[in-house]
Design a protein around this motif. Structure first.
Motif, PDB file in Angstrom:
ATOM      1  N   ALA A 186       0.822  -1.221   0.000  1.00 58.25           N
ATOM      2  CA  ALA A 186       0.000   0.000   0.000  1.00 58.25           C
ATOM      3  C   ALA A 186       0.850   1.262   0.000  1.00 58.25           C
ATOM      4  CB  ALA A 186      -0.944   0.004   1.198  1.00 58.25           C
ATOM      5  N   LEU A 187       2.071   1.181   0.518  1.00 60.37           N
ATOM      6  CA  LEU A 187       2.955   2.351   0.545  1.00 60.37           C
ATOM      7  C   LEU A 187       3.670   2.569  -0.798  1.00 60.37           C
ATOM      8  CD1 LEU A 187       4.489   2.108   4.115  1.00 60.37           C
ATOM      9  CD2 LEU A 187       3.158   4.019   3.182  1.00 60.37           C
ATOM     10  N   GLN A 188       3.707   1.552  -1.639  1.00 56.01           N
ATOM     11  CA  GLN A 188       4.350   1.711  -2.942  1.00 56.01           C
ATOM     12  C   GLN A 188       3.564   2.722  -3.762  1.00 56.01           C
ATOM     13  OE1 GLN A 188       4.686  -2.194  -4.693  1.00 56.01           O
ATOM     14  NE2 GLN A 188       6.198  -2.848  -3.211  1.00 56.01           N
ATOM     15  N   GLY A 189       4.237   3.747  -4.218  1.00 59.10           N
ATOM     16  CA  GLY A 189       3.576   4.785  -5.001  1.00 59.10           C
ATOM     17  C   GLY A 189       2.788   5.783  -4.178  1.00 59.10           C
ATOM     18  N   HIS A 190       2.771   5.609  -2.868  1.00 59.03           N
ATOM     19  CA  HIS A 190       2.028   6.511  -1.980  1.00 59.03           C
ATOM     20  C   HIS A 190       2.898   6.913  -0.794  1.00 59.03           C
ATOM     21  CE1 HIS A 190      -1.715   5.720  -4.115  1.00 59.03           C
ATOM     22  NE2 HIS A 190      -1.356   4.453  -4.114  1.00 59.03           N
TER      23      HIS A 190
ATOM     24  N   HIS B   9       4.490   9.117   2.187  1.00 57.34           N
ATOM     25  CA  HIS B   9       3.933  10.069   3.147  1.00 57.34           C
ATOM     26  C   HIS B   9       2.465   9.778   3.441  1.00 57.34           C
ATOM     27  CE1 HIS B   9       7.053  12.264   0.662  1.00 57.34           C
ATOM     28  NE2 HIS B   9       7.673  11.949   1.781  1.00 57.34           N
ATOM     29  N   SER B  10       2.132   8.506   3.574  1.00 59.25           N
ATOM     30  CA  SER B  10       0.772   8.083   3.913  1.00 59.25           C
ATOM     31  C   SER B  10       0.579   8.106   5.422  1.00 59.25           C
ATOM     32  CB  SER B  10       0.516   6.662   3.416  1.00 59.25           C
ATOM     33  OG  SER B  10       0.507   6.594   2.017  1.00 59.25           O
TER      34      SER B  10
ATOM     35  N   ASP C   4      -4.787   6.843   5.854  1.00 58.10           N
ATOM     36  CA  ASP C   4      -4.669   6.551   4.418  1.00 58.10           C
ATOM     37  C   ASP C   4      -4.502   5.049   4.206  1.00 58.10           C
ATOM     38  OD1 ASP C   4      -4.643   9.320   3.840  1.00 58.10           O
ATOM     39  OD2 ASP C   4      -2.437   9.389   3.802  1.00 58.10           O
TER      40      ASP C   4
ATOM     41  N   ARG D 291      -6.764   2.189   2.259  1.00 55.80           N
ATOM     42  CA  ARG D 291      -6.164   1.471   1.142  1.00 55.80           C
ATOM     43  C   ARG D 291      -6.202  -0.047   1.323  1.00 55.80           C
ATOM     44  NH1 ARG D 291      -1.442   4.594   0.893  1.00 55.80           N
ATOM     45  NH2 ARG D 291      -2.670   6.352   0.226  1.00 55.80           N
TER      46      ARG D 291
ATOM     47  N   GLU E  10       6.618   6.187   5.017  1.00 51.73           N
ATOM     48  CA  GLU E  10       7.159   6.105   3.664  1.00 51.73           C
ATOM     49  C   GLU E  10       8.139   4.950   3.578  1.00 51.73           C
ATOM     50  OE1 GLU E  10       9.296   9.695   2.689  1.00 51.73           O
ATOM     51  OE2 GLU E  10      10.465   9.625   4.511  1.00 51.73           O
TER      52      GLU E  10
END
Length: 145
Positions: free
Chosen positions: A26-30, A32-33, A37, A41, A83
């Motif tokens: 879920a952190l890939q490509g996103h 600073h979640s 968030d 996701r 991140e």
């Protein structure tokens, strides 16, 4: 991620659980979640979801942070941000108006980028820098008002 998520977890001595894999994915490509968030996701609390509970999510975030697989950034007045970019001595720019966050590479490259005037006996190994201001889009909006 170049390594598979499961292999990455195992390389840090962690079991490759569905919850851990889900959060890393879920952190890939996103970057600073926030935890919220990530909840949205990966489906925390949805009926029929195989995702972790809210407490389970926080436990996994702590485990991944302690294993240095993710980084937790805690800017003043904002929720904690997570991140995948770890152990590379980078810093952040934050927009005061819209909350946009951008990574900034350290110009020196080695930690710490800054040394305090007085170390007071501390062995300094890191400096975390956050610059605050307005992003280009918010500057335009303010100028057009």
């Amino acid at each position: 991620m170049e390594q598979s998520v499961g292999d990455l977890l195992k390389s840090k001595g962690l079991r490759s659980t569905a919850q851990r894999r889900a959060i890393l994915t879920a952190l890939q490509g996103h970057p600073h979640s926030t935890a919220s968030d990530l909840e949205r996701r990966i489906g925390v609390g949805r009926s029929g979801s195989s995702g972790p509970s809210r407490q389970g999510l926080y436990n996994v975030l702590e485990d991944l942070t302690n294993a240095q697989l993710i980084r937790c950034v805690e800017p003043a007045g904002s929720p904690a941000l997570y991140e995948l970019r770890v152990c590379d001595n980078h810093h952040h720019l934050m927009c005061r108006k819209c909350g946009l966050i951008e990574d900034v590479d350290c110009p020196i490259g080695v930690a710490p980028c800054l040394d305090p005037v007085e170390s007071k006996g501390f062995a300094i190994d890191e400096a975390e820098i956050t610059w605050w201001g307005l992003c280009a889009q918010c500057q335009e909006a303010v100028a057009g008002s």
